[in-house]
Scaffold this motif. Structure first.
Motif, PDB file in Angstrom:
ATOM      1  N   SER A   1     -55.169  54.887  -7.379  1.00 53.17           N
ATOM      2  CA  SER A   1     -55.695  53.742  -7.518  1.00 53.17           C
ATOM      3  C   SER A   1     -54.634  52.626  -7.976  1.00 53.17           C
ATOM      4  O   SER A   1     -55.069  51.448  -8.034  1.00 53.17           O
ATOM      5  CB  SER A   1     -56.877  53.688  -8.531  1.00 53.17           C
ATOM      6  OG  SER A   1     -56.220  53.973  -9.769  1.00 53.17           O
ATOM      7  N   ALA A   2     -53.558  52.823  -7.741  1.00 53.19           N
ATOM      8  CA  ALA A   2     -52.377  52.040  -8.223  1.00 53.19           C
ATOM      9  C   ALA A   2     -52.049  51.108  -7.093  1.00 53.19           C
ATOM     10  O   ALA A   2     -52.310  51.410  -5.936  1.00 53.19           O
ATOM     11  CB  ALA A   2     -51.032  52.737  -8.542  1.00 53.19           C
ATOM     12  N   ASP A   3     -51.865  49.726  -7.398  1.00 52.92           N
ATOM     13  CA  ASP A   3     -51.174  48.696  -6.303  1.00 52.92           C
ATOM     14  C   ASP A   3     -49.691  49.173  -6.196  1.00 52.92           C
ATOM     15  O   ASP A   3     -49.291  50.029  -6.623  1.00 52.92           O
ATOM     16  CB  ASP A   3     -51.010  47.262  -7.154  1.00 52.92           C
ATOM     17  CG  ASP A   3     -52.389  46.906  -7.595  1.00 52.92           C
ATOM     18  OD1 ASP A   3     -53.452  47.098  -7.085  1.00 52.92           O
ATOM     19  OD2 ASP A   3     -52.306  46.190  -8.840  1.00 52.92           O
ATOM     20  N   GLY A   4     -49.461  48.626  -4.831  1.00 49.69           N
ATOM     21  CA  GLY A   4     -48.198  49.021  -4.400  1.00 49.69           C
ATOM     22  C   GLY A   4     -47.963  49.817  -3.319  1.00 49.69           C
ATOM     23  O   GLY A   4     -46.904  50.274  -2.696  1.00 49.69           O
ATOM     24  N   TRP A   5     -49.116  50.842  -2.867  1.00 51.37           N
ATOM     25  CA  TRP A   5     -49.096  51.506  -1.651  1.00 51.37           C
ATOM     26  C   TRP A   5     -48.984  50.617  -0.486  1.00 51.37           C
ATOM     27  O   TRP A   5     -49.252  49.594  -0.316  1.00 51.37           O
ATOM     28  CB  TRP A   5     -50.503  52.269  -1.418  1.00 51.37           C
ATOM     29  CG  TRP A   5     -50.533  53.350  -2.545  1.00 51.37           C
ATOM     30  CD1 TRP A   5     -51.369  53.304  -3.689  1.00 51.37           C
ATOM     31  CD2 TRP A   5     -50.081  54.899  -2.308  1.00 51.37           C
ATOM     32  NE1 TRP A   5     -51.331  54.357  -4.250  1.00 51.37           N
ATOM     33  CE2 TRP A   5     -50.691  55.398  -3.504  1.00 51.37           C
ATOM     34  CE3 TRP A   5     -49.403  55.267  -1.380  1.00 51.37           C
ATOM     35  CZ2 TRP A   5     -50.327  56.606  -3.673  1.00 51.37           C
ATOM     36  CZ3 TRP A   5     -49.164  56.674  -1.440  1.00 51.37           C
ATOM     37  CH2 TRP A   5     -49.713  57.443  -2.736  1.00 51.37           C
TER      38      TRP A   5
ATOM     39  N   GLN B   1     -49.891  55.980   4.091  1.00 55.89           N
ATOM     40  CA  GLN B   1     -49.247  55.018   2.986  1.00 55.89           C
ATOM     41  C   GLN B   1     -48.391  55.504   2.145  1.00 55.89           C
ATOM     42  O   GLN B   1     -48.419  56.787   1.819  1.00 55.89           O
ATOM     43  CB  GLN B   1     -50.602  54.533   2.022  1.00 55.89           C
ATOM     44  CG  GLN B   1     -51.471  53.402   2.642  1.00 55.89           C
ATOM     45  CD  GLN B   1     -52.472  53.170   2.063  1.00 55.89           C
ATOM     46  OE1 GLN B   1     -52.767  53.639   0.986  1.00 55.89           O
ATOM     47  NE2 GLN B   1     -52.766  51.988   2.014  1.00 55.89           N
ATOM     48  N   SER B   2     -47.220  54.860   1.858  1.00 50.66           N
ATOM     49  CA  SER B   2     -46.186  55.308   0.739  1.00 50.66           C
ATOM     50  C   SER B   2     -46.225  54.389  -0.429  1.00 50.66           C
ATOM     51  O   SER B   2     -46.355  53.224  -0.602  1.00 50.66           O
ATOM     52  CB  SER B   2     -44.888  55.133   1.704  1.00 50.66           C
ATOM     53  OG  SER B   2     -45.038  56.096   2.581  1.00 50.66           O
ATOM     54  N   LEU B   3     -45.693  55.430  -1.546  1.00 51.54           N
ATOM     55  CA  LEU B   3     -45.482  54.813  -2.905  1.00 51.54           C
ATOM     56  C   LEU B   3     -44.451  55.642  -3.643  1.00 51.54           C
ATOM     57  O   LEU B   3     -44.477  56.797  -3.349  1.00 51.54           O
ATOM     58  CB  LEU B   3     -46.719  54.739  -3.497  1.00 51.54           C
ATOM     59  CG  LEU B   3     -46.673  54.301  -4.945  1.00 51.54           C
ATOM     60  CD1 LEU B   3     -46.386  52.769  -4.928  1.00 51.54           C
ATOM     61  CD2 LEU B   3     -47.971  54.527  -5.638  1.00 51.54           C
ATOM     62  N   THR B   4     -43.666  54.971  -4.360  1.00 48.38           N
ATOM     63  CA  THR B   4     -42.634  55.580  -5.213  1.00 48.38           C
ATOM     64  C   THR B   4     -43.169  55.553  -6.515  1.00 48.38           C
ATOM     65  O   THR B   4     -43.708  54.560  -6.793  1.00 48.38           O
ATOM     66  CB  THR B   4     -41.181  55.153  -5.101  1.00 48.38           C
ATOM     67  OG1 THR B   4     -40.715  55.315  -3.808  1.00 48.38           O
ATOM     68  CG2 THR B   4     -40.122  56.074  -6.014  1.00 48.38           C
TER      69      THR B   4
END
Length: 161
Positions: A87-91, A141-144
């Protein structure tokens, strides 16, 4: 325990449909070597590729997420971190592609014989992972994530469209 693919000769992994795996020559992904996440078409199928760096990779089926190990002492916090990141922002949206059925994630440069041998031999280190997906269109979608100051994973998730 999470199974990781720990090496890639090509710095590129490919999600290969099992039905075309017997004809996979290991050269199909040559054109996408520089992208972290990309797709190509082969034998009428979309093939997701992950790479640009030779990072270990794993598949987390419950969240439809590939995780690449950037740095960490171990992976004990990976699953809770992936759940928290859902549920984090930034994806970042990367691409959309059509997937479905049974796949094998392996080094894109490996030929079919090597991948199939890895799947059959449980006594040697894994060089391929099985992935099963419901047929449909997926957004990647990508996220670090950095669960703590000493840990970093790159995540690439599949979201049904």
């Amino acid at each position: 325990m999470t199974t990781w693919l720990h090496s890639t000769d090509f710095a590129r992994y490919a999600l290969i449909p099992e039905e075309i795996l017997p004809t996979w020559e290991g050269t199909e992904a040559d054109e996408v070597i520089d992208a972290y996440v990309s797709a190509l078409r082969s034998a009428g199928h979309d093939i997701l590729t992950l790479g640009a760096e030779p990072l270990p990779v794993t598949w987390i089926a419950e969240s439809l997420t590939f995780a690449r190990w950037c740095h960490a002492d171990d992976d004990t916090g990976l699953i809770p971190a992936v759940r928290a990141a859902a549920s984090a922002d930034g994806w970042k949206d990367v691409l959309s592609l059509t997937l479905g059925g049974r796949y094998v994630l392996a080094d894109a440069a490996y030929e079919a014989d090597r991948i199939l041998a890895s799947l059959r031999d449980a006594h040697r280190p894994a060089e391929a992972l099985r992935v099963e997906l419901t047929p449909g269109r997926y957004r990647v979608q990508s996220l670090t994530i950095d669960p703590d100051p000493n840990t970093q994973f790159m995540l690439d998730r599949l979201l049904p469209e």
